[in-house]
Design an enzyme around this catalytic site. Structure first.
Site, PDB file in Angstrom:
ATOM      1  N   ASP A 162       0.883  -1.161   0.000  1.00 25.68           N
ATOM      2  CA  ASP A 162       0.000   0.000   0.000  1.00 25.68           C
ATOM      3  C   ASP A 162       0.923   1.214   0.000  1.00 25.68           C
ATOM      4  OD1 ASP A 162      -2.027   1.806   0.045  1.00 25.68           O
ATOM      5  OD2 ASP A 162      -3.103   0.922   1.725  1.00 25.68           O
TER       6      ASP A 162
HETATM    7  C1  BGC Z   1      -4.905   3.527   0.129  1.00 26.53           C
HETATM    8  C2  BGC Z   1      -4.990   2.563  -1.042  1.00 26.53           C
HETATM    9  C3  BGC Z   1      -4.755   3.300  -2.332  1.00 26.53           C
HETATM   10  C4  BGC Z   1      -3.409   3.990  -2.262  1.00 26.53           C
HETATM   11  C5  BGC Z   1      -3.054   4.766  -3.502  1.00 26.53           C
HETATM   12  C6  BGC Z   1      -3.625   4.328   0.096  1.00 26.53           C
HETATM   13  O1  BGC Z   1      -3.644   5.330   1.064  1.00 26.53           O
HETATM   14  O2  BGC Z   1      -4.980   2.814   1.334  1.00 26.53           O
HETATM   15  O3  BGC Z   1      -6.240   1.925  -1.062  1.00 26.53           O
HETATM   16  O4  BGC Z   1      -4.823   2.420  -3.413  1.00 26.53           O
HETATM   17  O5  BGC Z   1      -3.412   4.895  -1.159  1.00 26.53           O
HETATM   18  O6  BGC Z   1      -3.871   5.876  -3.631  1.00 26.53           O
END
Ligand code: BGC
Length: 742
Positions: free
Chosen positions: A216
């Protein structure tokens, strides 16, 4: 490839792209968010992304229980990704709804792993059939937003395997997403991004995952530990910092180069596949995608209450009062990384006007954008309601109530909405409350209104979707993918959510959602799987191909479902399994299969389900395997978790040898029932009980029974300590070996 090149492929090149190596012809691929629509932005500017079709968010679309629809949406999003040179879409999100308060529940499918897994698999298949990879997220146990980057989720092995893993397992096995995104949080003390058990043992080895794991955004803690654990790609770029760390670790031999090679190979396989699947010059038919968004919104809306068949609105209804700011400014998606910039936006007010074409539709705001009302807003709404045949009152949760990065504080809608509903219901008996919210809410006015419609966050065609339902153009067929509890105190995590002192103890274990409410016999406002229709369905004639099975026999179940009303409709046939006498604690009912069926008035169809081992098994944490115990199981079928009119009982015979694993801490009594154990049992008992004198008198017999009972509950290791040397550690080891190999 040099060590430096390999290491560079373990981190991104920018916020959204991977590293290219021109010398070797290795391309860069581009990723963007996309749980319910594409969000291609520059950097992290969430509000300024390219226009894309905004479909209903996950909690809404899961209420469709329609796998074909999910696949179609996946395909449409992939087309938009292709047109914008995006190779990986960061979705679907399938974390379990452990608490209704989870801030991102709007972005997740369900509280049930089978429903989540099947919906996710269909969405992924849609994306990937059109040449764009999915990123299944967030693996695993990202079930709260509070301190999401650091919280330690403490979850026992059975609960992980029965609740928090299976949705991922189903999606991985059925759809092989090109990428899986690891979660931010720790699981049982280790960050998901460096959790070897999660990323390698379970995901890659047990489930045979063939894609790559991406972190993530910002989830990496120690990059070298991540490589060792199986984390292929760090996102976003860490400016060369972690590339250096990997090079150092390989150079000083704390990381083996072959491990790095294996990870890079996995990443490259997907990178090349993504490029091969890229299509140039794709043009998006925005109108077509908008029409799909409208279909999806109609299919997802759940009719919760319909007293006196107040809906659909009668043709010729003249005086319709529409109340609530949401009717003109709908809440149609959630905030955070999933936020899409829609290609267009329909509002309910205009769309209802188009269908009813009535000159006497009146409107009152009722509340402001924060959900607050006041005397004059309420008075105006009451006035409008008094003069109407029917009131359509739009309410729910304003934007600030639920979002990525924080959880909800309670189940309540703003007090302004609740007060307004009560005031309107008092003056007009035909009040229908229409809700826009991403997750369940409490309903203190439930008994005072004639109708309740749950729209969830229905995407850019929310307006058209609800107009179609209210007018009867579309017959509602959505079913709740989560329970609607009455009070927060009734929920399984009421005392334990989100986390305290950095730790989230999943003390409720396997009992989340309906598994909990059913076990505790707690009433809900509306149960999991529930949703009304404008027609009626009957279920009949359940049959199985036998009544007695071995646990690995396929079980074929058939039943009939009939549309007994006079309009076309769709029903969701839900199959649950109940074990009659359980050796371990088990939920009352567990969803195992479902099918959405379309039926013309009077039409009847036969539905068939095939059940297998896992549908009856529980996860045994002692043996670390799924286990079916011999016994009777009820197969229950109906149209909600609390309405299962069909039942067939089958006997299943276990074929696994019941071999408990014996350890020094196994109880003495456990040795009694093991095959060939009599000898072992004798050795142990003789070390303690003098068998040369037989108990004759009542008192002697009582004393002996007492001794046996006390010793029975003793871990066998204690015999070494307490037998005064009669029973040795060597004897114990020999016995354990014997017991474990017998
Ligand atoms: C979120 C993800 C997301 C990523 C990119 C993170 O903060 O938890 O779900 O895909 O950011 O935007």
């Amino acid at each position: 490839m040099t060590l430096e090149e390999k290491a560079s492929l373990c981190s991104g090149a920018s916020a959204w792209s991977t590293q290219a190596i021109t010398r070797l012809g290795i391309p860069s691929i581009y990723m963007t968010d996309g749980t319910h629509g594409l969000r291609k932005s520059v950097g992290f500017d969430f509000k300024n992304s390219i226009p894309a079709t905004c479909f209903p968010t996950a909690s809404g679309i899961a209420s469709s229980w329609n796998k074909e629809l999910l696949e179609k949406i996946g395909k449409a999003i992939a087309t938009e990704a292709q047109a914008n040179d995006v190779q990986i879409v960061l979705g679907p999100g399938i974390n379990m709804k452990r608490s209704p308060l989870g801030g991102r529940n709007f972005e997740y499918y369900s509280e049930d792993p089978v429903l989540s897994g099947k919906m996710a698999a269909a969405f992924i298949q849609g994306l990937q059939k059109n040449g764009v990879g999915a990123s299944l997220k967030h693996f695993a146990a990202n079930n709260q937003e509070f301190e999401r980057m650091s919280v330690n989720a403490i979850i026992d092995e059975r609960t992980l395997n029965e609740i928090y893993f299976p949705a991922f397992e189903i999606a991985v096995k059925e759809a092989q997403p090109w990428t899986v995104m690891c979660a931010y949080n720790k699981l049982n003390g280790t960050f998901a991004s460096e959790n070897e058990y999660l990323l390698t043992s379970v995901l890659k080895k047990q489930w045979g995952y063939q894609g790559f794991v991406v972190s993530d955004w910002g989830a990496v803690n120690d990059r070298v530990l991540g490589v060792q654990a199986g984390l292929n790609l760090e996102m976003p770029a860490s400016g060369g910092y972690n590339t250096k760390k990997i090079i150092e670790a390989v150079t000083n031999k704390s990381l083996s180069e072959s491990q790095l090679d294996a990870l890079v190979t996995e990443t490259l396989a997907i990178t090349l596949k993504a490029k091969e699947n890229h299509s140039e010059n794709v043009v998006v038919d925005k109108a077509l995608h908008h029409a799909l968004a409208r279909e999806a919104s109609g299919e997802s809306i759940v009719l919760l209450k319909n007293s006196k068949s107040i809906l659909p609105l009668k043709v010729g209804t003249k005086k319709i009062a529409i109340i609530g700011t949401f009717a003109k400014k709908p809440r149609y998606q959630g905030a955070g990384s999933s936020q899409v910039n829609p290609t267009q936006l329909e509002n309910p007010f205009d769309e209802i006007n188009k269908i009813f074409n009535s000159s006497s539709i009146t409107f009152a705001e009722g509340y402001n954008s924060l959900g607050e009302t006041n005397a004059s807003l309420t008075a105006e709404a009451v006035k409008v309601a008094k003069g109407a045949e029917v009131v359509l009152l739009f309410a729910g949760l304003p934007d600030v109530y639920e979002s990525e990065s924080y959880d909800r504080a309670n189940l309540d809608m703003p007090s302004g909405h609740n007060q307004l509903i009560k005031a309107i219901a008092k003056v007009n008996q035909n009040t229908i409350v229409i809700l826009m919210n991403g997750a369940s809410v409490s309903m203190p006015w439930k008994n005072e209104v004639a109708g309740i419609v749950e729209m969830y966050l229905a995407g850019q065609a929310a307006g058209g979707g609800i107009a179609d339902i209210l007018s009867g153009k579309v017959n509602p067929s959505g079913k709740l993918s989560e329970s609607f509890p009455i009070r927060l105190e009734d929920t399984p995590t009421a005392n334990d959510f989100p986390s305290k002192e950095g730790v989230s103890n999943y003390g409720e274990g396997i009992y989340i959602g309906y598994r909990y409410y059913d076990k505790k016999k707690i009433e809900t406002n509306f149960p999991f799987g529930f949703g009304l229709s404008y027609t009626h369905f009957s279920f009949s004639t359940i049959n199985t191909n036998a009544l007695h099975y071995k646990d690995n026999d396929p079980i074929v179940v058939t039943l009939k479902v009939k549309n007994t009303g006079n309009v076309f409709g769709k029903e969701v046939v839900q199959l649950y399994v109940h074990e009659q006498e359980t050796a371990v604690t088990r939920p009352e009912n567990e969803l195992k299969h479902f099918e959405k069926v379309a039926l013309a008035p009077g039409e009847e169809k036969t539905i068939q389900f095939e059940l297998s081992y896992r549908d009856f098994a529980y996860y045994n944490s002692n043996t670390h395997h799924w286990q079916v115990n011999s016994g009777k199981f009820d197969i229950r079928i109906g149209n909600s978790s609390r309405n299962l009119p069909l039942q067939q009982t089958v006997y299943i015979e276990s074929t696994t040898k019941d071999i408990p694993v014996f350890t020094r801490n196994s109880l003495f009594k456990e040795f009694k029932n093991v095959k060939n154990s009599q000898a072992i049992y004798e050795v142990l008992s003789e070390s303690f009980i003098d068998k040369s004198t037989k108990a004759v008198t009542e008192d002697q017999k009582k004393a002996e029974a007492f001794l046996y009972s006390m010793l029975g509950d003793m871990p066998v290791s204690k015999f070494v300590l307490l037998s005064g040397g009669k029973f040795t550690e060597e004897q114990l080891q020999a016995i354990l070996n014997d017991a474990n190999t017998n």
